[in-house]
Motif scaffolding. Sequence first.
Motif, PDB file in Angstrom:
ATOM      1  N   ALA A 115       0.810  -1.215   0.000  1.00 46.21           N
ATOM      2  CA  ALA A 115       0.000   0.000   0.000  1.00 46.21           C
ATOM      3  C   ALA A 115       0.843   1.264   0.000  1.00 46.21           C
ATOM      4  O   ALA A 115       0.498   2.246  -0.688  1.00 46.21           O
ATOM      5  CB  ALA A 115      -0.919   0.003   1.227  1.00 46.21           C
ATOM      6  N   GLU A 116       1.937   1.281   0.731  1.00 40.55           N
ATOM      7  CA  GLU A 116       2.730   2.504   0.879  1.00 40.55           C
ATOM      8  C   GLU A 116       3.232   3.054  -0.460  1.00 40.55           C
ATOM      9  O   GLU A 116       3.036   4.233  -0.760  1.00 40.55           O
ATOM     10  CB  GLU A 116       3.880   2.270   1.846  1.00 40.55           C
ATOM     11  CG  GLU A 116       4.748   3.483   2.097  1.00 40.55           C
ATOM     12  CD  GLU A 116       3.994   4.660   2.670  1.00 40.55           C
ATOM     13  OE1 GLU A 116       4.127   5.776   2.126  1.00 40.55           O
ATOM     14  OE2 GLU A 116       3.240   4.470   3.648  1.00 40.55           O
ATOM     15  N   PRO A 117       3.895   2.236  -1.309  1.00 43.69           N
ATOM     16  CA  PRO A 117       4.337   2.785  -2.591  1.00 43.69           C
ATOM     17  C   PRO A 117       3.177   3.197  -3.496  1.00 43.69           C
ATOM     18  O   PRO A 117       3.301   4.136  -4.287  1.00 43.69           O
ATOM     19  CB  PRO A 117       5.157   1.645  -3.209  1.00 43.69           C
ATOM     20  CG  PRO A 117       4.760   0.415  -2.483  1.00 43.69           C
ATOM     21  CD  PRO A 117       4.379   0.855  -1.106  1.00 43.69           C
ATOM     22  N   ALA A 118       2.036   2.496  -3.373  1.00 38.94           N
ATOM     23  CA  ALA A 118       0.884   2.862  -4.193  1.00 38.94           C
ATOM     24  C   ALA A 118       0.342   4.235  -3.789  1.00 38.94           C
ATOM     25  O   ALA A 118      -0.004   5.060  -4.642  1.00 38.94           O
ATOM     26  CB  ALA A 118      -0.206   1.801  -4.066  1.00 38.94           C
ATOM     27  N   VAL A 119       0.277   4.491  -2.480  1.00 35.63           N
ATOM     28  CA  VAL A 119      -0.174   5.803  -2.005  1.00 35.63           C
ATOM     29  C   VAL A 119       0.817   6.886  -2.430  1.00 35.63           C
ATOM     30  O   VAL A 119       0.430   7.990  -2.839  1.00 35.63           O
ATOM     31  CB  VAL A 119      -0.362   5.802  -0.471  1.00 35.63           C
ATOM     32  CG1 VAL A 119      -0.651   7.215   0.041  1.00 35.63           C
ATOM     33  CG2 VAL A 119      -1.495   4.863  -0.078  1.00 35.63           C
ATOM     34  N   ALA A 120       2.093   6.560  -2.354  1.00 36.39           N
ATOM     35  CA  ALA A 120       3.116   7.518  -2.784  1.00 36.39           C
ATOM     36  C   ALA A 120       2.962   7.827  -4.272  1.00 36.39           C
ATOM     37  O   ALA A 120       3.156   8.984  -4.703  1.00 36.39           O
ATOM     38  CB  ALA A 120       4.497   6.965  -2.501  1.00 36.39           C
ATOM     39  N   GLN A 121       2.600   6.825  -5.100  1.00 35.95           N
ATOM     40  CA  GLN A 121       2.367   7.058  -6.527  1.00 35.95           C
ATOM     41  C   GLN A 121       1.189   7.996  -6.742  1.00 35.95           C
ATOM     42  O   GLN A 121       1.217   8.853  -7.625  1.00 35.95           O
ATOM     43  CB  GLN A 121       2.108   5.723  -7.230  1.00 35.95           C
ATOM     44  CG  GLN A 121       3.338   4.836  -7.371  1.00 35.95           C
ATOM     45  CD  GLN A 121       2.995   3.483  -7.968  1.00 35.95           C
ATOM     46  OE1 GLN A 121       1.982   3.331  -8.658  1.00 35.95           O
ATOM     47  NE2 GLN A 121       3.832   2.484  -7.687  1.00 35.95           N
ATOM     48  N   ILE A 122       0.138   7.826  -5.944  1.00 37.83           N
ATOM     49  CA  ILE A 122      -1.020   8.718  -6.038  1.00 37.83           C
ATOM     50  C   ILE A 122      -0.592  10.155  -5.747  1.00 37.83           C
ATOM     51  O   ILE A 122      -0.933  11.084  -6.487  1.00 37.83           O
ATOM     52  CB  ILE A 122      -2.127   8.290  -5.053  1.00 37.83           C
ATOM     53  CG1 ILE A 122      -2.678   6.920  -5.401  1.00 37.83           C
ATOM     54  CG2 ILE A 122      -3.259   9.320  -5.023  1.00 37.83           C
ATOM     55  CD1 ILE A 122      -3.624   6.349  -4.369  1.00 37.83           C
ATOM     56  N   GLU A 123       0.147  10.340  -4.660  1.00 36.26           N
ATOM     57  CA  GLU A 123       0.589  11.677  -4.260  1.00 36.26           C
ATOM     58  C   GLU A 123       1.474  12.319  -5.319  1.00 36.26           C
ATOM     59  O   GLU A 123       1.418  13.538  -5.535  1.00 36.26           O
ATOM     60  CB  GLU A 123       1.328  11.594  -2.925  1.00 36.26           C
ATOM     61  CG  GLU A 123       0.419  11.196  -1.756  1.00 36.26           C
ATOM     62  CD  GLU A 123       1.172  10.843  -0.490  1.00 36.26           C
ATOM     63  OE1 GLU A 123       0.582  10.984   0.608  1.00 36.26           O
ATOM     64  OE2 GLU A 123       2.340  10.413  -0.585  1.00 36.26           O
ATOM     65  N   ALA A 124       2.271  11.499  -6.001  1.00 38.66           N
ATOM     66  CA  ALA A 124       3.161  12.030  -7.040  1.00 38.66           C
ATOM     67  C   ALA A 124       2.416  12.347  -8.329  1.00 38.66           C
ATOM     68  O   ALA A 124       2.874  13.182  -9.125  1.00 38.66           O
ATOM     69  CB  ALA A 124       4.275  11.022  -7.316  1.00 38.66           C
ATOM     70  N   ALA A 125       1.255  11.703  -8.531  1.00 34.66           N
ATOM     71  CA  ALA A 125       0.545  11.843  -9.803  1.00 34.66           C
ATOM     72  C   ALA A 125      -0.568  12.885  -9.777  1.00 34.66           C
ATOM     73  O   ALA A 125      -1.222  13.128 -10.802  1.00 34.66           O
ATOM     74  CB  ALA A 125      -0.046  10.482 -10.200  1.00 34.66           C
TER      75      ALA A 125
END
Length: 430
Positions: free
Chosen positions: A64-74
């Motif tokens: 979940a952590e990298p996926a949330v980070a991808q959302i924040e970056a996108a």
Amino acid sequence: MKTVSKLALAAVFATGVSGMALVAPAVAKDKKEEAKPGLKLSPEVIKAGQVAQTAIAAKDFATAEPAVAQIEAAVKTDDDKYIAAAMRYDIEQQKLAVAQAANPNAPVNETVLAKPLDALIASPSTPAADRGRYAYRRGALAFNGKQYPQALQYFNKAKELGFNDPNLSLQIVKAKMESGDVAGATADLDATIAAQSAGGQKADEQLYRYAIAKSYQAKLKPQTLTWLKKWVTAYPTSKNWRDTIVLVGIQNNPLVPMDETQKIDMFRLMRATKSLADQTDYLQYADSVNRRGLPSEAQAVVKEGLATGKIPASNAMAKSLVADTTTAIRNDGPVAALEKRSEAAPNGKLAASTGDVYLGQDNYAKAVTMYRLALSKGGVVADDVNLHLGIALAKSGDKAGAAAAFGAITSSPRAETAGLWTTWMAAPAV
């Protein structure tokens, strides 16, 4: 852009002001749902959001952590930012819950929730029904971190946004109190209690204790006295009455400084409220009145303590007081002789003293007559006589007459003592 339906963020509060769980909005599952009006999200956000939501639900934080980070970056739009904040809040909240379950006694660091909560509160995409909840949760976060002025701002914002929770008013009071506005906070608390009473609900006793403690710590004597009287009116137990009387005038460094003679009337109130707790209370009271020439009252107090078992039968001081007062009563002779001398005296001093003797004998009618004679003759301290007149009238059942006598008192500490006696008359019986 793709569109997903705009689902409200569910905010479920646990006990107290912390422990909120957030369920992030679901992403679109089919083309039919995509056609519904709602959030417009970037494709990258939707893709990462699907992974993040599934992983968070499974408590698979490594995924979940990298996926949330991808959302924040996108993020590109306000709706993207809303989803990013919701997912960040959700994952951090879940992490805290898992850590707390694993070690309930470990300290909880909720500061990681501040940033996503601020984003959710500010986001134009956040449903109006949820914004107040997030403001309340953010206020709780600040309060738990002892950032009281900040907590107060968020709690007030939650109120402005229409958030409705039974704890909100009290949280505003506490935040205001801890911010240093004790007078304002207690005024708000008074209004909260009044509203509860008007709704047929009795306010929790701890609210009174809280207001008393904070007012006392802030050295706000009038407010402390007011809250003490409200407390014993709402919860008129013997213990509460004793605690009040001791705090006001009996203990070392009392709220209202009193000399030993003035303390006698506080002990009399203890007796009236059945709050003389032990042999120390009884014997201190009895010794004080005996040394001031009131052996009948002293003896009655000692015998009452012995009868209730609060003074052990073997107590040497009690035995000595009974013997001494018996001798003094015999030597003093009938009180009627003092009445005649009082009537012929040039001032009211002897009449006031005779009234005190009758008061100690529980002969309230005679005491009232003597006190009124003393006031009419003059030469006495009117506040002292009016206090004893009020006590005699109150104990005889003449509440209106007692209220008038107490109301005529203007000087401290007699006025504060009279205020407590007035409260006793109005409070439910102990």
